[in-house]
Every structure is written in structure tokens, then in C-alpha cells.
Scaffold this active site. Structure first.
Site, PDB file in Angstrom:
ATOM      1  N   ARG A   1       1.238   1.654  -5.937  1.00  0.00           N
ATOM      2  CA  ARG A   1       1.422   0.696  -4.850  1.00  0.00           C
ATOM      3  C   ARG A   1       0.109   0.040  -4.425  1.00  0.00           C
ATOM      4  O   ARG A   1       0.121  -0.940  -3.660  1.00  0.00           O
ATOM      5  CB  ARG A   1       2.060   1.378  -3.638  1.00  0.00           C
ATOM      6  CG  ARG A   1       3.427   1.958  -3.904  1.00  0.00           C
ATOM      7  CD  ARG A   1       4.016   2.541  -2.642  1.00  0.00           C
ATOM      8  NE  ARG A   1       4.382   1.503  -1.702  1.00  0.00           N
ATOM      9  CZ  ARG A   1       5.581   0.952  -1.605  1.00  0.00           C
ATOM     10  NH1 ARG A   1       6.543   1.340  -2.418  1.00  0.00           N
ATOM     11  NH2 ARG A   1       5.837   0.021  -0.716  1.00  0.00           N
TER      12      ARG A   1
ATOM     13  N   GLU B   1       0.351 -10.012 -17.076  1.00  0.00           N
ATOM     14  CA  GLU B   1       0.172  -8.853 -16.208  1.00  0.00           C
ATOM     15  C   GLU B   1      -0.708  -7.781 -16.838  1.00  0.00           C
ATOM     16  O   GLU B   1      -1.555  -7.189 -16.164  1.00  0.00           O
ATOM     17  CB  GLU B   1       1.539  -8.232 -15.881  1.00  0.00           C
ATOM     18  CG  GLU B   1       2.421  -9.050 -14.967  1.00  0.00           C
ATOM     19  CD  GLU B   1       3.771  -8.399 -14.766  1.00  0.00           C
ATOM     20  OE1 GLU B   1       4.241  -8.343 -13.621  1.00  0.00           O
ATOM     21  OE2 GLU B   1       4.378  -7.953 -15.764  1.00  0.00           O
TER      22      GLU B   1
ATOM     23  N   TRP C   1      -3.933  -1.752  -1.351  1.00  0.00           N
ATOM     24  CA  TRP C   1      -3.984  -3.021  -2.062  1.00  0.00           C
ATOM     25  C   TRP C   1      -4.558  -4.001  -1.055  1.00  0.00           C
ATOM     26  O   TRP C   1      -3.940  -4.307  -0.034  1.00  0.00           O
ATOM     27  CB  TRP C   1      -2.591  -3.439  -2.510  1.00  0.00           C
ATOM     28  CG  TRP C   1      -2.577  -4.642  -3.417  1.00  0.00           C
ATOM     29  CD1 TRP C   1      -2.777  -4.650  -4.765  1.00  0.00           C
ATOM     30  CD2 TRP C   1      -2.357  -5.998  -3.037  1.00  0.00           C
ATOM     31  NE1 TRP C   1      -2.686  -5.932  -5.254  1.00  0.00           N
ATOM     32  CE2 TRP C   1      -2.430  -6.779  -4.213  1.00  0.00           C
ATOM     33  CE3 TRP C   1      -2.100  -6.628  -1.823  1.00  0.00           C
ATOM     34  CZ2 TRP C   1      -2.259  -8.157  -4.200  1.00  0.00           C
ATOM     35  CZ3 TRP C   1      -1.934  -8.003  -1.811  1.00  0.00           C
ATOM     36  CH2 TRP C   1      -2.013  -8.755  -2.995  1.00  0.00           C
TER      37      TRP C   1
ATOM     38  N   HIS D   1       7.896 -32.455 -25.819  1.00  0.00           N
ATOM     39  CA  HIS D   1       7.634 -33.272 -24.631  1.00  0.00           C
ATOM     40  C   HIS D   1       6.289 -32.930 -23.982  1.00  0.00           C
ATOM     41  O   HIS D   1       6.082 -33.254 -22.814  1.00  0.00           O
ATOM     42  CB  HIS D   1       8.766 -33.101 -23.620  1.00  0.00           C
ATOM     43  CG  HIS D   1      10.091 -33.570 -24.129  1.00  0.00           C
ATOM     44  ND1 HIS D   1      10.387 -34.903 -24.295  1.00  0.00           N
ATOM     45  CD2 HIS D   1      11.181 -32.878 -24.550  1.00  0.00           C
ATOM     46  CE1 HIS D   1      11.619 -35.015 -24.776  1.00  0.00           C
ATOM     47  NE2 HIS D   1      12.123 -33.809 -24.945  1.00  0.00           N
TER      48      HIS D   1
ATOM     49  N   GLU E   1       9.693 -14.041 -19.547  1.00  0.00           N
ATOM     50  CA  GLU E   1       9.399 -12.638 -19.247  1.00  0.00           C
ATOM     51  C   GLU E   1       8.357 -12.079 -20.203  1.00  0.00           C
ATOM     52  O   GLU E   1       7.469 -11.325 -19.797  1.00  0.00           O
ATOM     53  CB  GLU E   1      10.690 -11.819 -19.301  1.00  0.00           C
ATOM     54  CG  GLU E   1      10.524 -10.321 -19.119  1.00  0.00           C
ATOM     55  CD  GLU E   1       9.972  -9.922 -17.760  1.00  0.00           C
ATOM     56  OE1 GLU E   1       9.617  -8.730 -17.610  1.00  0.00           O
ATOM     57  OE2 GLU E   1       9.880 -10.770 -16.852  1.00  0.00           O
TER      58      GLU E   1
ATOM     59  N   CYS F   1       0.830  -1.200   0.000  1.00  0.00           N
ATOM     60  CA  CYS F   1       0.000   0.000   0.000  1.00  0.00           C
ATOM     61  C   CYS F   1       0.866   1.253   0.000  1.00  0.00           C
ATOM     62  O   CYS F   1       2.032   1.222   0.341  1.00  0.00           O
ATOM     63  CB  CYS F   1      -0.912   0.016   1.224  1.00  0.00           C
ATOM     64  SG  CYS F   1      -1.930  -1.469   1.396  1.00  0.00           S
TER      65      CYS F   1
ATOM     66  N   LYS G   1       2.909  -2.612  -7.230  1.00  0.00           N
ATOM     67  CA  LYS G   1       4.310  -2.540  -7.630  1.00  0.00           C
ATOM     68  C   LYS G   1       5.219  -3.312  -6.683  1.00  0.00           C
ATOM     69  O   LYS G   1       6.084  -4.064  -7.116  1.00  0.00           O
ATOM     70  CB  LYS G   1       4.748  -1.074  -7.693  1.00  0.00           C
ATOM     71  CG  LYS G   1       6.174  -0.868  -8.200  1.00  0.00           C
ATOM     72  CD  LYS G   1       6.310  -1.287  -9.643  1.00  0.00           C
ATOM     73  CE  LYS G   1       7.687  -1.005 -10.190  1.00  0.00           C
ATOM     74  NZ  LYS G   1       7.859  -1.545 -11.537  1.00  0.00           N
TER      75      LYS G   1
ATOM     76  N   ASN H   1       0.262  -0.510   6.132  1.00  0.00           N
ATOM     77  CA  ASN H   1       0.722  -1.367   5.047  1.00  0.00           C
ATOM     78  C   ASN H   1       1.231  -2.657   5.674  1.00  0.00           C
ATOM     79  O   ASN H   1       1.988  -2.624   6.640  1.00  0.00           O
ATOM     80  CB  ASN H   1       1.850  -0.676   4.271  1.00  0.00           C
ATOM     81  CG  ASN H   1       2.380  -1.525   3.130  1.00  0.00           C
ATOM     82  OD1 ASN H   1       1.756  -2.489   2.706  1.00  0.00           O
ATOM     83  ND2 ASN H   1       3.560  -1.172   2.632  1.00  0.00           N
ATOM     84  N   GLY H   2       0.816  -3.803   5.150  1.00  0.00           N
ATOM     85  CA  GLY H   2       1.293  -5.065   5.680  1.00  0.00           C
ATOM     86  C   GLY H   2       0.154  -5.919   6.210  1.00  0.00           C
ATOM     87  O   GLY H   2      -1.019  -5.685   5.925  1.00  0.00           O
TER      88      GLY H   2
ATOM     89  N   LYS I   1       4.712 -10.535 -19.003  1.00  0.00           N
ATOM     90  CA  LYS I   1       4.231  -9.194 -19.349  1.00  0.00           C
ATOM     91  C   LYS I   1       2.816  -9.258 -19.925  1.00  0.00           C
ATOM     92  O   LYS I   1       1.970  -8.419 -19.632  1.00  0.00           O
ATOM     93  CB  LYS I   1       5.175  -8.533 -20.356  1.00  0.00           C
ATOM     94  CG  LYS I   1       6.465  -8.038 -19.757  1.00  0.00           C
ATOM     95  CD  LYS I   1       6.225  -6.842 -18.850  1.00  0.00           C
ATOM     96  CE  LYS I   1       7.380  -6.610 -17.915  1.00  0.00           C
ATOM     97  NZ  LYS I   1       7.442  -7.558 -16.779  1.00  0.00           N
TER      98      LYS I   1
END
Length: 615
Positions: free
Chosen positions: A27, A491, A75, A507, A484, A2, A610, A101-102, A488
Site C-alpha cells: 500500500r 507499471e 505513499w 491514422h 492492458e 498508505c 495498490k 492515510n489520505g 503492465k
């Protein structure tokens, strides 16, 4: 996770706090709220959704003026993203307000205690318990900082707390354990925030807060103690970028701006790495050379995009130093009882320096006697502070949730570290190191060239906006690049996307290939490792024969792939190990454009924040 802002000074607290929250919305953007001390009380407003909802609420129902305030972008963890669960949280009397936050792990027991004592808790959050506990402790202590210390000693978990009390109207108090909080020091005003970007428009003087510390802010001073009230030593530092670096600068999104900034970020990360004697020097690395020479294993721990940087670093470290290297997801690392000792070098990679999974992994490593070196973009953050050494990248502020320039600079830092280990251990000659450094110095120009040729990639992305799945293939260092690229797209575009080692295709994953399925293939250079190149050309033929739509990323001059590419994306020829620095860029542009075409918010993708500061 947050975003938190606290302010005490001579300006309008509401204006300062809301402006700070705008810079911190990356955030968390499930809800937002503010509280201002005014006329002997606390005036608060909070709304679910993005910050714009709160701003509208403040227009419709203005808060009274005041010069002390706190704010929060959330968040969600405990409780859904609703008005009631938004921060700040107040006690029943409305005299104390808290943002957090947390995660407070023992909140259920604390909540039960409070209910037994007659407190009415109105939200589903763990945070609200702190407001009520602070109110109780303040009633006897008469001092908010002391009340905070008493409360923090009862809390389990990871948290940053910032609080104000109507009976102490010239003070803002904060506390931190395993979660970021930094002080901004101004003239006749002081700031608290999760990130320096919240107050960079007002001051570039900052103070690091350590683990288990409480800070008290007034207009004229900053006092820091531990949770027992013992005065704490702190480190002041100067932020070397200004407010304009955190603005969009005319770009439609922060992500587009940060993609465009990559040539400079790469160049800045390389600056000052060669000393007067022509030797590679990494000033922040404080582990003695004798210790590095004795290391018999390297373990890289990281999450998300940083994990992919670590996978690429493994190739360079093993090739240039001949030390065995493992790459671990930080979230899994300590739970499998890894084998570590005094001869293990652990490299922790984190853009923010606050990634909780990575922080816990490095603590476990140090408990086992291993040396830890952090690769980080954020000066003064927790992971560098708790490591034995740090190699800072110089990407500047990265606001978009999906990492771009931080990824490239992590790669550069890891390459430099691998070369440095080779230098210290005598596995690389000076002229060999200089040759690689010269190649790295040219990469910024190569990235610039890639960016100048991206319009066909954007057009291709727009044409695929209605697709449900995109697959990515790669070999050697191209395999982490494929991972990666898939990340992307997940996300940003909320699509099913998977990255595979191309040799594994037969395979199992080849069963996914169907008519017109887009498959992105990262092709290794035909120079030097021609066997790998020939094999991936065969892979392209295999999937094309089954109807796949092939999107081939290949270096200039590679003609062997042309007959099998439905779409060909050219990148400059680079040494094999360095190719990810240019190959990743088209995948960033591709994901950003495809997400935009689907109407998604590229800077703030759903459900993501983030910095992941909880486990």
C-alpha cells in the site's frame, strides 16, 4: 494508499505491528514507522524507504516493550519521502502519536492556526497538524476518542487516522472518512488496519467501519460512534481466507504467485452462480428485476486495469443485452456533467473497493438518481457498501501492485452480469446463457494451459530487456487487452509502452514504427469474425514491412498469421468475447519477466501503490 496498523492486547505490540506492516507494504513503501506506548510515554521510530530500513533501525536502536502500538507504511502525498515526513507524527510534548492515510485539504489553514498558538511543526505533512490538534483537544476533554471526534469535525478531505496518547495507555483510537479502516476482533486483543491482511494471522473476525465514524479499541472491547458521539451500528463479518493466502508460497514474487492462481480465481468467481432451476443467480445483486428491465443505458466507471475490464465488458453487455453501454474513466466522470437518471445503471469496478476516483463517481451517480452496482474483490469495502448492489469477485488477496488475477475475475464477473441482464430482460434464452457459462467454466483450464507454455515468452522478454519501447495492437476485445498489456509494461518495466486499436494504425501511430521495434499484436479468432481477423493480418504485414519485430498472440490452429510472426504465442481457441481471459495472461508474464530482467521490483513498482485512496 498508505498502510496502517493499530494493536492493543497482550502480545508485543511492536512484533504485531511490524508483521502487519509487512503485509501492507504493497500500500506504500516510501517510508515506514512505529510508535509503542511504554513506561508512561511513547517510543517511536521511523525511516524513509522500504520497511527493511525501519527494521534495521529497530535492530540498531531497539524500542522498549509494550502491548499497545501503531504503525504505518507511507505513499507520499504532502512532503517528500524523508525521515521527518514519515509517520507516526507526534505533538511537541511527545504525548500523542498519529498515523494517517489520505489528504487533509484544509491543513494549511490549520497549520497556520497552530503556529500562531506556539506549536512547532517539524515536517511538511498534513498529518502532523492532527497530532497537535489532538493534543490540544485531549488537554480539555481528557479522552482520546472524544478528542478525535472534535478534531475530525474540523478536518476537510479524505482520511483515516489512528492515534494513541501516553495519558490513556490502554487505548487505540481510529477514525475514517472516505478512506479504508477495518477492525480485527480477537480474544483479549483487538486490531485496526487499512486491510484485513494486516491481522489475518491473529483473527479472521472483522468489523466494517462506516463513513465518518470513530472507533475506540481496548483489549476487551470495541466502541464505535459517529463524529458527534452517537453510537453507530456496525456489521461484523468473517474473512474467508487465511494468512497463507497472503504469503508468497515459494514464488519469487507475489505477482508470479497471483498469475499462477488465476485458474482457481476464475473458477471460484463462477461458483454457485446457477440455481436449482437452472437460472443464473447473482446473490449479491439486490436491484429488482423490474428496475433492471427499465434501464435504458449502462455506464461503467473504473480506473487503470479495472477500466480495461470495463472496456471489454462493454462488448459483452451491448452484444448480449442490446443496452447502450458507455465506459468512463472514473477520475473524469463527474467533471463533464454526465447525463444520468433513474433509468441509468452504473457499474463501478474496483479491486479494493476503496478507489477514491471511483467512489466519488458512484456518489455522483447516486445523487443523479442512477442505480449503482459494484464489481469488487474486497468484502465490506466502501464502494460495495455505498452501492445499491454488489457482485463480488473471489480472487482472494492480491498483494502485487500490478493487477493480474483481479483483472481476470473482474472480467468473469462482468460477463456474468451481462448474462444476468440478458436473462432478466429476455434478450438471452436459458440455453444460450448456459452455453456461455459452460465456456466460462472451461476458461480456468485454458488459462492453466497457457501458463504451462510460457517459457518462450519469458525468454523473449529477457531478450528485450534493453529496449526502450514496445507497442501493442488489438481489434475488438483485443484492443482493451492491448491497452492492458501496455499498462503492465509501464507499471513494471518503466518502459514507454502504448496500446492502439489496430485499425487506427494508419491514422498516425504507424509513424512510430521503425527497424526492430517490438510490436505485440493480439489477433482475433479467424472463426466467426473472419473480417476482423483478415484486417489485423494486414496490419501485421504493414508494420513488418516497415521493420517491426512482430510478437503475435493467436489462437491454436490459426495458420494465417504464421508467415508474418517473428515470435508466435499460441493461446487456446475460445469464443470471441471470452478471448481476453486467455490473451491477457501472456502479456502479464511478459511484463513480469521483462521487469525482472531489468532489475525492477515487480511487486512494488516505483511511485505506485495498490489502492489509490486519494483523488
Amino acid at each position: 494508499m498508505c498502510g496502517i496498523v493499530g494493536y492493543v492486547g497482550g502480545q508485543s505490540a511492536l512484533d504485531v505491528v511490524v508483521a502487519g506492516l509487512k503485509r501492507l507494504e504493497y500500500r506504500g513503501y516510501d517510508s515506514a514507522g512505529v510508535a509503542v506506548l511504554s513506561d508512561g510515554g511513547i517510543a517511536a521510530a521511523k525511516k524513509a524507504g522500504k520497511l527493511v530500513n525501519l527494521e534495521k533501525e529497530l535492530v540498531d536502536r531497539p524500542l522498549p516493550g509494550g502491548s499497545v502500538g501503531i504503525g504505518h507504511t507511507r505513499w507520499a502525498t504532502h512532503g517528500g519521502p524523508t525521515d521527518a515526513n514519515a509517520h507516526p507524527h507526534l505533538d511537541n510534548a511527545g504525548r500523542v502519536a498519529v498515523v494517517h492515510n489520505g489528504i487533509i485539504e484544509n491543513f494549511a489553514a490549520l497549520r497556520e492556526e497552530l503556529a500562531e498558538r506556539g506549536h512547532a511543526l517539524l515536517s511538511e505533512t498534513d498529518t502532523e497538524t492532527v497530532a497537535h490538534l489532538l493534543a490540544e483537544e485531549f488537554s480539555s476533554a481528557g479522552d482520546l476518542a472524544e478528542a478525535m471526534r472534535l478534531v475530525c469535525r474540523r478536518l476537510h478531505g479524505a482520511f483515516t487516522l489512528v492515534a494513541v496518547h501516553a495519558d490513556q495507555p490502554d487505548v487505540v483510537v481510529g477514525a475514517r472518512r472516505n478512506s479504508p479502516l477495518v477492525v480485527g476482533v480477537g480474544e483479549g486483543e483487538n486490531f485496526l488496519a487499512s486491510d484485513v491482511s494486516a491481522f489475518i494471522a491473529h483473527t479472521r473476525s472483522a468489523i466494517e467501519l462506516g463513513q465518518d465514524q470513530v472507533v475506540e479499541l481496548t483489549r476487551d472491547g470495541v466502541t464505535v460512534t459517529d463524529f458527534d458521539g452517537v453510537p453507530a451500528d456496525v456489521r461484523a463479518y468473517h474473512v474467508d481466507w487465511d494468512a497463507s493466502a497472503a504469503e508468497k508460497g515459494g514464488y519469487a514474487s507475489f505477482m508470479l504467485k497471483e498469475i499462477a492462481e488465476q485458474p482457481k480465481a476464475v473458477a471460484d468467481t463462477l461458483l454457485g452462480r446457477i440455481d436449482g432451476a437452472g437460472r443464473l443467480t447473482l446473490d449479491e445483486v439486490r436491484i429488482p428485476g423490474a428496475v433492471l428491465r427499465e434501464a435504458d443505458k449502462v455506464v461503467i466507471v473504473a480506473c487503470g486495469t479495472a477500466f480495461h475490464a470495463g472496456l471489454i465488458a462493454k462488448y459483452a453487455i451491448e452484444h448480449w443485452t442490446r443496452i447502450p453501454c458507455e465506459v468512463e474513466l472514473a477520475s473524469e466522470f463527474r467533471y463533464r456533467d454526465p447525463i444520468l437518471n433513474q433509468r441509468t445503471l452504473v457499474i463501478a469496478i474496483s479491486q479494493s473497493g476503496e478507489t477514491m476516483d471511483t467512489l466519488m463517481a458512484l456518489r455522483h451517480a447516486r445523487e443523479q438518481g442512477a442505480k449503482v452496482l459494484a464489481v469488487c474483490n474486497t468484502n465490506g469495502s466502501t464502494i460495495p457498501r455505498e452501492s445499491d448492489a454488489v457482485l463480488y469477485t473471489h480472487a482472494g488477496p492480491e498483494v502485487a501492485v500490478a493487477s493480474t488475477k483481479a483483472f481476470l475475475t473482474q472480467l468473469v464477473a462482468c460477463y456474468l452480469l451481462a448474462l444476468y441482464l440478458g436473462q432478466v430482460r429476455g434478450t438471452k434464452w436459458g440455453d444460450e446463457i448456459h452455453a456461455v457459462v459452460r465456456d466460462l467454466a472451461r476458461i480456468g483450464d485454458d488459462v492453466e494451459r497457457v501458463l504451462e507454455t510460457m517459457e518462450p515468452v519469458r525468454a523473449l522478454a529477457r531478450s528485450l530487456a534493453d529496449k526502450d519501447t514496445v507497442l501493442f495492437l488489438g481489434r475488438h476485445v483485443g484492443y482493451p487487452v492491448a491497452l492492458e498489456g501496455a499498462l503492465k509494461l509501464k507499471e513494471l518495466a518503466y518502459m514507454h509502452a502504448e496500446g492502439f486499436a489496430a485499425g487506427e494504425l494508419k491514422h498516425g501511430p504507424i509513424a512510430l514504427i521503425e527497424e526492430d521495434l517490438p510490436v505485440v499484436v493480439v489477433v482475433p479468432s479467424p472463426r466467426g469474425r473472419s473480417v476482423l481477423h483478415d484486417k489485423i493480418v494486414s496490419n501485421i504485414q504493414e508494420i513488418r514491412a516497415r521493420g517491426a519485430r512482430t510478437i503475435v498472440i493467436a489462437e491454436e490452429g490459426d495458420e494465417a498469421v504464421v508467415p508474418y510472426a517473428d515470435h508466435l504465442v499460441r493461446i487456446p481457441a475460445t469464443p470471441t468475447l471470452l478471448q481476453p481471459l486467455v490473451a491477457a495472461v501472456p502479456l502479464q508474464v511478459f511484463a513480469c519477466e521483462l521487469a525482472t530482467a531489468r532489475g525492477n521490483e515487480v511487486d512494488q513498482p516505483r511511485n505506485l501503490a495498490k489502492s489509490v485512496t486519494v483523488e
